[in-house]
Every structure is written in C-alpha cells, then in structure tokens.
Scaffold this active site. Structure first.
Site, PDB file in Angstrom:
ATOM      1  N   SER A  99       0.836  -1.200   0.000  1.00 27.07           N
ATOM      2  CA  SER A  99       0.000   0.000   0.000  1.00 27.07           C
ATOM      3  C   SER A  99       0.875   1.256   0.000  1.00 27.07           C
ATOM      4  O   SER A  99       1.719   1.419  -0.879  1.00 27.07           O
ATOM      5  CB  SER A  99      -0.948  -0.036   1.191  1.00 27.07           C
ATOM      6  OG  SER A  99      -1.998   0.913   1.036  1.00 27.07           O
ATOM      7  N   ASP A 243      -5.770  -3.194  -2.728  1.00 25.71           N
ATOM      8  CA  ASP A 243      -4.784  -2.973  -1.673  1.00 25.71           C
ATOM      9  C   ASP A 243      -4.264  -4.287  -1.083  1.00 25.71           C
ATOM     10  O   ASP A 243      -5.045  -5.131  -0.631  1.00 25.71           O
ATOM     11  CB  ASP A 243      -5.440  -2.135  -0.575  1.00 25.71           C
ATOM     12  CG  ASP A 243      -4.428  -1.525   0.369  1.00 25.71           C
ATOM     13  OD1 ASP A 243      -3.491  -2.232   0.774  1.00 25.71           O
ATOM     14  OD2 ASP A 243      -4.584  -0.346   0.711  1.00 25.71           O
TER      15      ASP A 243
END
Length: 771
Positions: A99, A243
């Site tokens: 991320s 993500d």
C-alpha cells in the site's frame, strides 16, 4: 592500574555489525562480569574453529531488508524513518512494501533519497490524491455544457439507481508516480532497480495474495495501494487487484526470501479500535482490513530485528493534509532506536541517483495501443488524448490526455504502461468500460429571469452507435423548459449532433424588442411579456489545431411573444418560424466557469437567417455576427482579475428586432442574444449592434468564499458600426458588488448593482448552476 586488553581484541579482523554490537555490549559491562567475559572468550575462540581468520572465508556484510507497512496517509511516516536510516549510514539492500509502503518503497528503490521524497510529498495536491479532480480544461465543450448543470449524477440501470465502485480512479497518483519513476519506466524486473524491490496486492476475486516484483513499476505500486472503496481496482495480467493490506500488510517473509539477513520494519498499521474511535466509514473499513493482520503481526514483530512503530494513531488513512507532522513522527520513532540502527551502520552515503522528471519533460510517442473496446472507437480514444503517434509530448500533455479520457465518464478504470519501442515509447492504455451507460442527474437553480427550477436529466450512452450519447433535461418550476441533445463524438474526426430546446418565461420588461413602437400608448413604459422559444439544430463539429472547436449546422426556430399589457385579450407580438445556417469557433481554458483564476476564452459566432414564415410581414434575409473574448489572471495570492470584451452586429437591409441584443440583469443561462449587464434590470435596453467591456476583481476571502467588484460599459444601437459612434464615451455603464459561495449545487450569489445614468439600484440572487 593498567587496563588489560585481551589479545583477540587487537587482532585486525573484520567484525560484522552484529558482532561489533556484541563486543560493544561486552565492553559496556563493568567489574567481574567484564573481566570474566574478556578472559573466557579468547579460550572459547581458541577451542572453537574460527573460519573468519582465513582470508578467503571472511564473512560477507549481512544484507539488510526494509519492510514498509501500509497505512494510507500514515505511511508518510516512512519518509521520516528513511531520513534517519540515511543519517545512520545504513545501506538498504532489499525493500518490500504494501500500500503506501509500496509507493514510498518503490520510489526509494528507484533512486530517490529520503530528502527528495520529503520535498515531493510536501508539494503534492492532497485533495487530488483522495478524489479524481477533473480539470475543466480536460472536458470538451459538450462535456463542459453538460457537467456544469448538475449537482448530482448517479448510475441508473433498469430503473434502479446505483453507486460508483470507488470514490476515485487514482489518476492523479498514477500520473504523478509514472512521471517520478520515468527513469526506470522500461525496467520490468524490480530486482534490477537501484534497490531490489517487491510489493503486495490482493486479488479481489480469489482473495489470494499477489506478489508484484515484475511489470510497470507505477502500475504495480498503485495496485498495491488501491484502498477498497477509495480507489478503483487495477487489472494486471488479468487479475483484479486491490490494496495488499487486506491480505499481507507487512511483507517480512517475502523480503527475507529476497536474501535479507537483517530486517528493519516500519509499522504504521492501526491496532483494533473501540466503538468510540470508529467514527467514520474510512476507519471502519481500515478496522475490517486489519483484523487478520493484527493477529499475524505479533509473530512478525518477533522476526523483525529493528522494529519501528511511529506514533500516528491520531491520524487517519486520509490525513494527507497533516503530511508534514506525520513525517516528523516517523523521524522521532526512528531516533528512538538510533543505537540499534548505528550497530548496522556501514557509513554508507546514499547519493542522489535520480532527478525527478518535471511536467515539461518530454516523451516521444512512437505508437498508441489500447484494450479492445465494445462501445468506443480508436478515433474516439486518440481524439480524447489530443495527441497522435509520431510526436513528442510533455508529461503535462500525457496527464492532460488521461484526464480527458476520465472526463468522459465512460471508463470505470484507466491506467497505462510505457514500453520502449525504437527510439521512443509506446503507450499501452488499459481501459475498462464503465458498466453503467445510463445516469440520472439532478440540479436546481433560481434567478430573477427564469425564477425557480428543478432540473431532472436522463443520460444514456451508446443508444444507437459507438461513441454516442443521448441527454435530455426537464426543468420543473415557475417556467417549464426542456433541452434534448444527441451527439456522436468522433474525436479528431467530424462529430455530429442534434439539439432540441424549449424555453419560456413571463416577465415585465422595459424593452419590447421592436425599437419602442409598442410604447406609443400613453402611460406605458413597460410591458408584461410571455416569451417562448422552440429551437432545433443539426450540426457537425471537430477539433481545430487540437485546441479550438469549430462547428456548423442548420437551425429551425419558432419564436412567440405575447403581451396582455396592451390588450386585455392579449396581443401576439411575434409568432414566426425561422430557418438559419450557423457556424462558430470556440476556445475555453478557464479553470472555473463562475470563479476563474486563470485561463482565457474566445467565442466567434455567425448566423444567417434564410427564411421566415414572417408573422410581422417585415422579414428579409440578414446575418448576425458576434464575438466574445476574455481572460483571467491571478494578481495576488487570493485576488483575480477577469477582463472581458465583446461585440456584435446585424448585416442586412432589414433585421428582425426579436433577435436584437438585449441587455440587463445577472445570473441567468444565456438565451438567443440576451446579455447580462450590471446596473440595469433584466431585458432593459436593446439594439442590433453593440460593443461591451467588463472587468471584475474577485477576492477569495477564504476557501470557496468570494467577494467581487464588477464594472461594465457598453454602446448599443441600430447599425452602430456604420459610424464612429461605437468609439464614443459609453452610453451605458453599471457597477456591481457581490458575494459568491461555491457549493455542490453550484454558485450561490448575491449581487447589488447600480447605474450612474438611471440612478437605479438592483439586487439579484442566483442559486445553483445556470441552466
């Protein structure tokens, strides 16, 4: 007493950072403990084979891996940690991130220093990071006209209203990271970056972890950071990725497999929060995604040699506006373990090995490819990009082209890769068509001419042909109106459209459009008019030199004016059909239609009236020419100057007065040749030719709140340009002072105006986008 030093300490052999740290701890002891250890250790070393005394078996320097967790805006703390790591002289051999950790880690791996990253992120537009901001300049004229009417737009399918898949496509981030990693854009093996790198994403369809260590770097790190509901998923190698924090927010094992002996880990994840802390949807989503990772982290902490946890609990994943403070928290946390970091020091100095590309830097585009599309042609795609293969473009033009595609709202996801092709780059566009082709849009408006209105719009794309769009507005309120558009957009090629519009209003006015012939009745200086205009057009248009829009077509209009002021039974003043040919040239780079801070515009228009049913028995062919130009320039930090000038004239022996230029009022959508003018009420004076100038100073007292002062001047009359009268001192002047507020419904404005000629004062209110 002389200090006794064991013989083995004076031998000149290399110690690894861990051995050096161990010896340092021994020397730190005191008394009997140190003496025992100092004299027992040589015996132990004598009895145990010591391979590192052999020159050919000296141990290599241990490899250091850096693990950066996800955490949205809190991941900016990684930059602060990297600053301290560089200060300590530590050479990072491998980086793994998830991320925001993937984004920071990917940039660091591509060659940036921590100080450079600090500068980059301090100059980032964080409003654009969180949501897609589509600059007005990215929209064509059709899109501007459509998008500057509506407060809300929702997907509409089978009589059901939907919601978007995400708040943002993340295009600002994508363009920025692509530019920043441009020096390594052709490297597809992340092990060959200046620092070997990997990141983690999640396959949303299978729930499986996806390790990304090959591909297009910008695409990979942003797939790792595609936070659910905030950013749209990315498709890489057929996988639908979001993500990586959902499945593995701290890729320690993966970095160890790269060859790391020692792990420095930076953890900015949240712990589980109480119900009192779960105060918004973002925090709840983060809690859900963290459930598994919080359990796994206990074991991963034990395997981390230097564990760094910045104190960023008070910030959320979208606290990008607090970036500077978050970076400071990262520095502080790293300084808390500075002694541990110094034990790993090799006096390494990371040199700046990369210079960020700016938006003015260029690429040579050798070719353009895109995914196979069902509803849109190649001409449409290239036309929206506004650049063609075989030419050099800047990164700003590349960004503009991607924003143009996004402005169409026809694509659910947009990303691209840059492939080396000959001496240039091939752009591979990865486009996913928006599954929603129908939209329900709403707006509201009030002004002094049309009064109140609620706008309901239905838009349908690909109703007949590829690239086409059908849109119909219905305005319900004091005056019923509708507007229908059908448009086939062929990009650089000629595009085609059909329009139909009905507009009506009732108002007391001080002009009768007929040079005052109706005001011969005693005691009549204003009349109440029922005005209706029914207009239909067919037209074709294209882009000229990639900036101007040129168009031409035919128009049929039915115009009716009726008044009961002159006769209790009602007098029909006009009731005719007109056929005309028209053409226009337009350019508009204003960044905001209502409160521009920069840009300029030009409108040039010609309309030849060829035929009329001639209710008044006065028609003969005539032509109307008009032009309008202006620019906006910021003078100071919050002050903008806007200057406009315009003029128009009628050519022909006999003109129809109902198409004259009519002036007065403010805040209404332009119709025919009705023109706003400060100092005079709506539709107060008219003529078949005019020249007008206007300037406005706008001061943004605080964000989206504006105070402005305006002045306008005009000469208006019949055949004004047949003499030099238009150069005389302006016959009409007016001034205005107002307040404006930008809202999701459009501008909310109050204007007070006055004229030195009439001594009249007028106060006008307008609410919402003009339509």
């Amino acid at each position: 007493m002389k200090r006794i030093v064991p013989a083995f300490l004076v031998f000149n052999f290399p110690l690894s950072p861990i051995s050096h740290h161990f010896v340092t701890r021994i020397l730190a002891l005191s008394g009997l403990g140190r003496i025992c250890l100092l004299y027992l250790l040589p015996i132990t070393l004598y009895l145990v084979p010591i391979p590192f005394f052999a020159q050919d078996s000296i141990p290599k320097q241990p490899k250091i891996g850096l693990v950066l967790s996800g955490g949205g805006a809190k991941g900016l703390a990684h930059i602060g940690v990297l600053k301290v790591i560089e200060k300590a002289g530590i050479k990072i051999d491998y980086i793994g991130g998830t991320s925001m950790g993937a984004i920071i880690g990917g940039l660091y791996a591509s060659g940036y220093t921590a100080t450079q990253l600090d500068s980059i992120f301090n100059n980032t537009d964080y409003n654009a990071v969180i949501q897609d901001f589509v600059p007005r300049s990215s929209k064509n004229f059709y899109e501007k006209a459509n998008d500057e009417r509506y407060a809300f737009a929702l997907p509409f399918n089978k009589f059901k209203i939907g919601i978007p898949t995400a708040l943002s496509k993340g295009l600002y981030n994508y363009n920025m990271i692509t530019r920043l990693t441009a020096t390594v854009r052709h490297e597809r093996d992340f092990k060959k970056l200046p620092i070997p790198f990997l990141c983690i994403a999640t396959d949303i369809e299978t729930g499986q972890e996806v390790l990304l260590d090959q591909g297009f770097l910008a695409q990979s790190v942003l797939a790792s950071g595609a936070f659910p509901s905030l950013y749209s998923p990315l498709i890489i190698d057929g996988k639908y990725l979001i993500d990586g924090g959902v499945i593995n927010n701290y890729p320690l094992d993966e970095v160890k497999k790269m060859g790391a002996d020692i792990i420095i880990g930076v953890d900015v994840q949240d712990d589980l929060k109480s119900r009192e802390s779960l105060e918004d949807a973002t925090r709840i989503l983060v809690q859900i995604s963290n459930l598994q990772m919080i359990q796994k982290m206990q074991e991963k902490k034990k395997l981390t040699d230097v564990y760094i946890r910045p104190d960023v609990e008070e910030y959320s994943v979208i606290s990008f506006d607090k970036g500077a403070k978050i970076i400071e928290r990262g520095e502080s946390a790293a300084n808390n373990v500075i002694e541990q970091l110094y034990t790993l020091s090799t006096s390494y100095q990371k040199q700046k090995t990369i210079v960020p590309f700016t938006e003015t830097d260029s690429l040579f585009i050798s070719s353009i490819s895109h995914t196979q599309l069902e509803n849109y042609t190649r001409a449409y795609i290239v036309g929206k990009l506004r650049f063609k293969p075989g030419r050099k473009i800047s990164f700003a033009e590349l960004k503009q082209g991607i924003e143009n595609l996004n402005a169409t709202q026809n694509f659910g996801s947009i990303n691209y890769t840059l492939e080396k092709e000959g001496s240039g780059d091939r752009i591979n566009l990865n486009l996913t068509e928006n599954p929603h082709k129908a939209f329900l849009k709403l707006g509201l408006h009030y002004d002094g001419l049309f009064k109140s209105g609620i706008l309901v719009n239905f838009t349908q794309k690909k109703i007949v042909f590829k690239n086409d769009i059908f849109s119909t507005d219905v305005v319900l309120g004091d005056n019923f109106r509708y507007n229908l558009d059908y448009y086939i957009d062929n990009g650089f090629h000629w595009s085609f459209g059909v329009k139909s519009r009905f507009t009506g209003f009732n108002r007391n006015v001080t002009t009768d459009f007929s040079q005052g012939v109706l005001f011969t009745t005693p005691d009549v200086n204003s009349i109440n008019i029922d005005f209706s205009d029914f207009t239909n057009q067919i037209y074709m248009q294209t882009v000229f030199v990639q900036k101007f829009m040129v168009a031409g077509g035919l128009e049929y209009k039915h115009l009716k004016l009726k008044s009961e002021t002159l006769n209790n039974e009602g007098t029909i003043i006009e009731n005719s059909d007109y056929l005309s040919a028209f053409g226009y040239l337009k350019y508009d780079s204003f960044d905001n239609k209502y409160f521009p801070k920069k840009g300029w515009y030009f409108n040039g228009d010609i309309q030849a009236f060829l035929f009329s049913s001639d209710y008044t028995n006065t028609f003969s062919k005539f032509t109307i020419l008009k032009a309008d130009a202006g620019f906006a320039q910021k003078l100071f930090n919050r002050t903008t100057l806007t200057i406009q000038t315009e003029g128009g004239l009628s050519i022909g022996e006999q003109t129809v007065p109902f198409f004259n230029f009519v002036f007065g009022g403010y805040g209404f959508y332009p119709l025919n040749n009705f023109k706003p003018f400060y100092g005079y009420d709506f539709l107060s004076f008219a003529g078949n030719s005019y020249v007008k100038g206007q300037f406005q100073l706008d001061y943004e007292i605080f964000r989206k709140n504006h105070l402005n002062f305006s002045a306008n001047f005009a000469n208006v009359g019949d055949k004004l340009f047949d003499s030099s009268d238009w150069l005389n001192r302006p016959a009409y002047t007016g001034y205005g002072f107002g307040y404006g507020l930008e809202t999701i419904f459009g501008p909310v404005e109050i204007k007070h105006s006055w004229s030195p000629e009439t001594k009249d004062h007028h106060t006008w209110f307008s609410v919402g986008f003009w339509f």
